[in-house]
Write an enzyme that holds these catalytic residues in place. Structure first.
Site: not given
Lengths: 482, 482
Positions: B201, B309, B340, B364
């Site tokens: 995931f 990750d 997280k 941005t």
């Protein structure tokens, strides 16, 4: 134009450049320091936000600039790389926002960041009803909250793909779909696409970047979905002075849209069309109301969802709360995305775009309560001080002044008629444009460039007559000097 | 395990379920209200964050739960849809964070949100040096800040694609590339890919979703890049008791990785491999240190970037600050992504992953200063109270207790040996697992399920011996009752 009353809330500042070069030595030194860890070549100057106030931004060297380009991420002059994403709406250090930030409500939301889709806070609905839902675009009562503009657009694309699939295949999934999607293969991962316009900017993540068509620097070297594009109508400016030409140009573009949708129907169906009310990053490209009416008709007839990307135009800057309000569509668009000035991000949508099952269009945070609180506060401030009307009035004033100026100056192609302060114009050459921007900044007025040779304005909603006059007077004298 | 001293900082609470059903009537009513505008079927319960404290979450009905699953977005029991994203690190309403949130520094950053890449605040470097840069993974001195886990991963993928292209073609762009990228076509938009693992995931936007392989519900109906996947090693648990089998299983998986990279080299080159130290959403799948060492060797030899990750594993929960610290790699990975629990998001990287030109990998906001401030505060709190060590000790205690329990109870496949509190185990059937989770919650302990039949724990870093005992005692009695 009762700006004075609003502006009394802020510390009074005026343009003042103290350093011989701009950016000044301290700004340059800090940038160089940051470069040890992060990209610095995109820095314009280093700001001191604690000293900035209202329409004025103060930099690390103590220079004060009238900010008619509020936190737009814009080009280093001369590079032609420009990004329009004005993200400050109601002034630096707005007292209403300071008060909000110090409230228990805000503090609790800031430090106990919830997974909104699973454990929403008990006041969540109230926060939305007192804020973002006050500005629900007509017909779009549903609200998907997200983290940023790219995420807002990509979540909208996902919603479109899911609903498009369900429209054609029902809400059940076949074994083949369930299996093939795990392999990233059709039919589970369908060969659907999003149609966007040439020169469009919709973000920089993989899905949104595949619909961005403004500049190679954003796209080069990054894999993209093989999704189609159509030309933006080749209108002439000022828009209001070329009705006949523009009507024909827009009709041609509409034909192109319909043709592209039909052509793809049986091989790589287009699930949605995404369009900006004003193409900002692409050079401030406008079109008439009739063009957008045409897009809504075609998408409706062809069974394609219509997504209006108001990430840049939303929240009042065009003189209506949403730029697409001015189109007065009979059938509303299917989704309207927002971010930037809203601080919060996401999209409004109709019920068909809510997926058949929970967790289909989902993520951990599903937005951020503190940004929703800020949006609430800004909406209340905007309404209380009638800032959308003020922006419309000030915009007209600036526009008319620039247009009058263009008769006997270097100013060409004035754009933004009746679009609030979303105004731009061309200089004859890129070099002259660069000169305007840098000379303006040396005189303490922060504006920016876009496209090949355009100068553009993106002031905040509290930009009043006084600021407009400083801007215009400085501009007149700068242009005369070129 | 000196948790008591830390916990005295919080309001003392204990598990207490007052309502006859859980979620209680008020929670249900509020969910139903929200459903008017937003998806509610993913709601677990509605929380009252103002009353929550430390390890305890209070819901809208006044129920108090020991939260061993802190803002994990997890399944409605029975649906098998589980998402591991524990996002609260050092307790609800931590006084250190309250103080931070009330500071001028925080308020200024919250209400004057800058475009960090263009107008950074003058204290930006200091914020990073006092916080996120204190935890720089070995060899990765560069830091790209972003908004969320999906954005962090996708920005890392973009960096990998750009660097991979430049490695093979130099930093100049050909006319053909510049032109074709505007059409989303090769060579400008190259046919590169990211290799990920089955059950992985990595997020839900278009690029990250193309590397997510955990469940059909996330992927079905959404177009995906045709990127390859490789099987996770089919190890046996407890990991530490099946060395021989696991070594062979991991060798087989590594062969598969090398073969896949080579197979793609000349048609759709793999630019990067992305891997989670523990596959969380996919069912808490572990592998040994040797496996990850093997991945680093292969990616290095084959010229493929390695992305770790750590969106879920980072920030101490596995008993080391970064889970990959435990691998003790000779050559560090090329990028480590986080989000997280960090509140801030982004990725650490080496210099090769900083693009040749500014604005290539850009957006941005480029992250959010207030989240960087929170990360700074949490890092200082974690270090001051030695919470990583505590989590390691408490994890060992829980793990050993569960493993001992498994000898004569329904508990199977205990996972998380020497992985802090990143612990899970299987129940014999999905129905029994669901029963465990719901009975635990009815007794005031919030834990979750994952995969087919696993129960998993994701407590915060302030979870001490006292909380561990409440958790284990309740669990023993619940399992006995089944």
């Amino acid at each position: 134009m009762k700006a004075a009353r609003i502006l009394r809330q802020f510390q009074a500042l005026k343009p003042q450049i103290k350093t011989q070069t701009f950016p000044g030595p301290l700004s340059q030194a800090i940038s160089k320091d940051i470069a040890q860890y992060q990209e610095d070549r995109s820095h314009q100057f280093v700001a001191d936000y604690s000293k900035s106030s209202g329409n004025y931004i103060v930099d690390a060297d103590g220079n004060t600039l009238l900010d008619a380009f509020a936190q737009v991420t814009h080009p280093q002059v001369g590079t032609h790389k420009s990004l329009d994403r004005s993200s400050i709406a109601i002034g630096y250090n707005n007292p209403a926002l300071i008060e909000l930030a110090k409230s228990d409500e805000f503090v609790t939301a800031a430090i106990n960041r919830p997974a909104l889709g699973n454990f929403p806070p008990s006041n969540w609905k109230q926060i939305l009803e007192d804020g973002l839902l006050k500005k629900t675009p007509k017909g779009l009562e549903q609200l998907f909250t997200a983290m940023c503009g790219s995420c807002a657009n990509e979540s909208a694309y996902k919603a479109a793909f899911m609903a498009f699939r369900d429209r054609h295949h029902g809400t059940g999934f076949s074994e083949e779909e369930l299996k093939s999607c795990m392999q990233n293969a059709a039919p589970g991962s369908p060969e659907y696409s999003i149609l966007s316009f040439e020169s469009a900017f919709h973000g920089r993540l993989f899905g949104s970047l595949s619909t961005t068509r403004s500049k190679a620097i954003h796209k080069i070297g990054v894999p993209a979905f093989d999704w189609p594009q159509v030309p933006w109508p080749s209108v002439k400016y000022p828009l209001e002075d070329h009705h006949e030409h523009n009507k024909a140009a827009e009709a041609a573009s509409l034909d192109h849209v319909r043709h592209t949708i039909r052509e793809h129907k049986h091989k790589k169906p287009i699930a949605a069309l995404v369009v900006e009310p004003i193409q900002s990053e692409g050079g401030d490209n406008h079109a008439s109301t009739g063009f957008f009416k045409g897009l809504r008709e075609i998408t409706k007839e062809e069974g394609v969802f219509m997504i209006v990307d108001e990430v840049q135009t939303g929240f009042g800057a065009t003189g209506s709360f949403w730029a697409h309000d001015k189109w007065e569509l009979e059938t509303p668009p299917d989704m309207v995305t927002f971010s930037k000035k809203a601080q919060a991000a996401g999209f409004y949508h109709n019920l068909e775009l809510r997926p058949s099952l929970p967790y289909r269009n989902f993520n951990t945070w599903m937005g951020d309560p503190i940004r929703a609180l800020q949006a609430r506060e800004m909406i209340q401030f905007i309404d209380k001080h009638k800032l959308v009307q003020q922006t419309s009035d000030i915009g007209d004033y600036i526009y008319e002044t620039l247009k009058a100026l263009s008769a006997d100056s270097l100013i060409e192609n004035t754009r933004g008629y009746k679009q609030g302060t979303f105004i731009s114009f061309d200089m004859p050459t890129p070099a002259q444009r660069d000169l305007v921007v840098s000379k303006m900044r040396q005189r303490g007025v922060n504006i920016g460039g876009c496209g090949e040779r355009a100068v553009r304005l993106r002031p905040m909603l509290i930009f009043g007559k006084e600021e407009a006059d400083i801007l215009l007077d400085t501009l007149k004298s700068v242009i005369k000097s070129i």
